[in-house]
Design a protein around this motif. Structure first.
Motif, short mmCIF file in Angstrom:
data_model
loop_
_atom_site.label_atom_id
_atom_site.label_comp_id
_atom_site.label_asym_id
_atom_site.label_seq_id
_atom_site.Cartn_x
_atom_site.Cartn_y
_atom_site.Cartn_z
N UNK A 144 46.34 41.59 53.68
CA UNK A 144 47.40 41.16 52.55
C UNK A 144 48.53 41.74 52.58
N UNK A 173 32.96 37.43 40.28
CA UNK A 173 33.09 37.76 41.80
C UNK A 173 32.90 39.50 41.88
N UNK A 226 35.36 33.83 36.23
CA UNK A 226 35.28 33.96 37.61
C UNK A 226 35.68 35.27 38.29
N UNK A 227 36.45 36.00 37.62
CA UNK A 227 36.93 37.37 38.11
C UNK A 227 35.57 38.11 37.84
N UNK A 264 42.64 37.34 44.83
CA UNK A 264 42.01 36.39 45.19
C UNK A 264 41.71 35.14 44.07
N UNK A 265 42.40 35.29 43.05
CA UNK A 265 42.48 34.30 42.26
C UNK A 265 43.83 33.98 42.03
N UNK A 266 43.95 32.42 42.35
CA UNK A 266 45.45 32.16 42.23
C UNK A 266 45.50 30.91 40.95
N UNK A 275 39.43 32.07 34.31
CA UNK A 275 39.73 33.14 35.32
C UNK A 275 39.10 34.41 34.87
N UNK A 306 35.78 37.07 51.42
CA UNK A 306 36.23 36.91 50.05
C UNK A 306 36.00 35.35 49.63
N UNK A 307 36.08 35.13 48.62
CA UNK A 307 36.25 33.89 47.81
C UNK A 307 37.32 33.70 47.32
N UNK A 308 38.11 32.54 47.61
CA UNK A 308 39.52 32.38 47.24
C UNK A 308 39.19 31.19 46.00
N UNK A 309 39.87 31.81 44.71
CA UNK A 309 39.73 30.84 43.73
C UNK A 309 41.00 30.09 43.27
N UNK A 310 41.26 28.83 43.25
CA UNK A 310 42.59 28.27 42.92
C UNK A 310 42.65 27.57 41.70
#
Lengths: 330, 87
Positions: B26, A284, A280-281, B85-87, A277, A3-7
């Motif tokens: 997770x 994804x 990006x969601x 996975x979106x924080x 968000x 997965x890709x992690x988006x912060x």
């Protein structure tokens, strides 16, 4: 698929207990390092060298964007697929004008074919595009006759202009007029979405390049220069219309993004955090969507499609099989 | 494939199992993990778990779903952890 992690939030990303840990005011959150391929950082995130070391070990890329969502850079861990041969071939195809032009033409041809597919789709759905579409058909023969790179760039630019002007007809939404393509910073909502989407796509292609022997610094359509990666820009051209533009149409059409998700900043328009968000969601989700691929015979995700494209480029460079860009069938 | 892992481990070793699980999956609740995992990584995870636990005293159950397509997940009360996975 990793997965890709988006912060987006502000916090500290660190190595803890041999995995990744993101600490915010709300608390700690552990993220399985084995399940992550890349990290995209939009918020103000603190990290240290031991994290970078850890990311290198696990071959995870870290992309960072600044406050205005501009791509700033990538922590590109030490190459683990080393191949002097491929690099030499890449350089050879760059140095020899004819070879470079051949590849550059294919990227342009691929991009235009996919644009054509997008337009065709909307024409079928009853949107009057006038004679725009006829400009795109048969472009491959026209591209063939082009003899130098600047001419090719101009050809591509003109077509892209024509294409973007169709956005108004496709969307037909008062809050999202196209007007003209503006960048750095984009001047209206639609341009903001295009820029945001494209810059993320560039990083995704870059992450995929990392998993191949290719060197992202040597591009063909986009000149190799001192500042950044360019091969990912080339390959992204092919996928922009079918991934990013389609996503934008969907988001606006379903009202998942409205004018409330944008705000004026100094000199331009930016997406607010909630909007980013959502974007990006959905992106994804789209990247992990699978389609059935004629040549492969089993479902392939869009993300995988990008990697397959890179393998084709690699084969072309090694002289095994001439590169044919991916063209969407629907 | 998608897996759900639940474990009941003697206090002495529970932290080790927790840490190992965090690397692959997770965290959902105390002693429960879930997530998508490749077959190779699954094998690696299981082998590593076996090295940590005491087969006489501890228990780990792994529910294995080839696809999570026909399953649904309902949370009642607090959602403590999760897969975002979106924080």
């Amino acid at each position: 698929m990793q997965k890709t992690l988006y912060i987006f939030s502000n916090g500290t990303l660190q190595r803890e207990g041999n995995t990744l840990c993101y600490i915010t005011e709300e608390g700690k959150r552990f993220l399985p390092v084995e399940d992550i391929q890349e990290i995209m950082v939009f918020g103000a995130v603190d990290f240290n060298k031991s994290l970078l070391e850890f990311l290198t070990q696990h071959e995870i890329l870290l992309h960072y964007f600044n406050y205005h969502d501009y791509y700033m850079g990538t922590f590109y861990p030490r190459e683990h697929y080393n191949s002097g041969f491929v690099i030499l071939k890449q350089a050879e195809h760059y140095m020899e004008e004819a070879k470079r032009l051949t590849l550059a033409k294919k990227f342009v041809a691929g991009a235009l074919r996919n644009i054509e597919q997008v337009l065709r789709y909307y024409e079928r759905r009853g949107i009057a595009l006038g004679d725009t579409l006829s400009e795109f058909t048969d472009n491959e023969t026209q591209i063939e006759s082009i003899t130098d790179l600047s001419e090719l760039m101009a050809y591509e630019g003109n077509h892209r202009e024509t294409y973007y002007r169709c956005f108004d007809k496709i969307l037909d939404h008062p809050d999202f007029p196209f007007d003209k393509r503006t960048r750095r910073p984009p001047q209206n909502n639609l341009n903001t979405l295009i820029s945001f989407g494209n810059s993320i796509l560039y990083t995704i292609v870059l992450s995929e390049i990392y998993k191949t022997h290719l060197d992202p610094r040597i591009g063909y359509l986009h000149a190799t220069n001192f500042r950044r990666f360019s091969l990912n820009l080339d390959v992204a051209e092919i996928f922009k219309p079918i991934i990013i533009d389609r996503l934008i149409f969907t988001l606006i059409d379903r009202q998942m993004l409205t004018k409330k998700d944008f705000e004026a900043e100094t000199g331009g328009i930016v997406l607010k955090e909630k909007g980013r968000k959502v974007f990006v969601e959905e992106l994804d989700k789209r990247l992990s969507t699978t389609i059935s691929h004629r040549a492969v015979g089993h479902p392939v995700s869009y993300r995988r499609l990008i990697r397959m494209e890179l393998y084709k480029v690699e084969k072309h460079l090694m002289g095994e099989e001439s590169y044919k860009p991916f063209v969407s069938q629907w | 494939m998608f897996v759900i892992v639940v474990y009941d481990i003697a206090e002495k070793r529970v932290a080790k199992v927790l840490k190992k699980s965090r690397q692959y999956l997770y965290w959902v609740q105390n002693s429960v993990f879930e997530g998508e995992i490749s077959e190779a990584k699954y094998k690696k995870y299981v082998t590593e778990l076996k090295k940590i636990i005491n087969l006489e005293e501890d228990s780990v159950i792994i529910y294995n779903l080839r696809t999570s397509k026909y399953s649904s997940r309902e949370v009642i009360g607090l959602e403590k952890g999760g897969q975002s996975n979106i924080l």
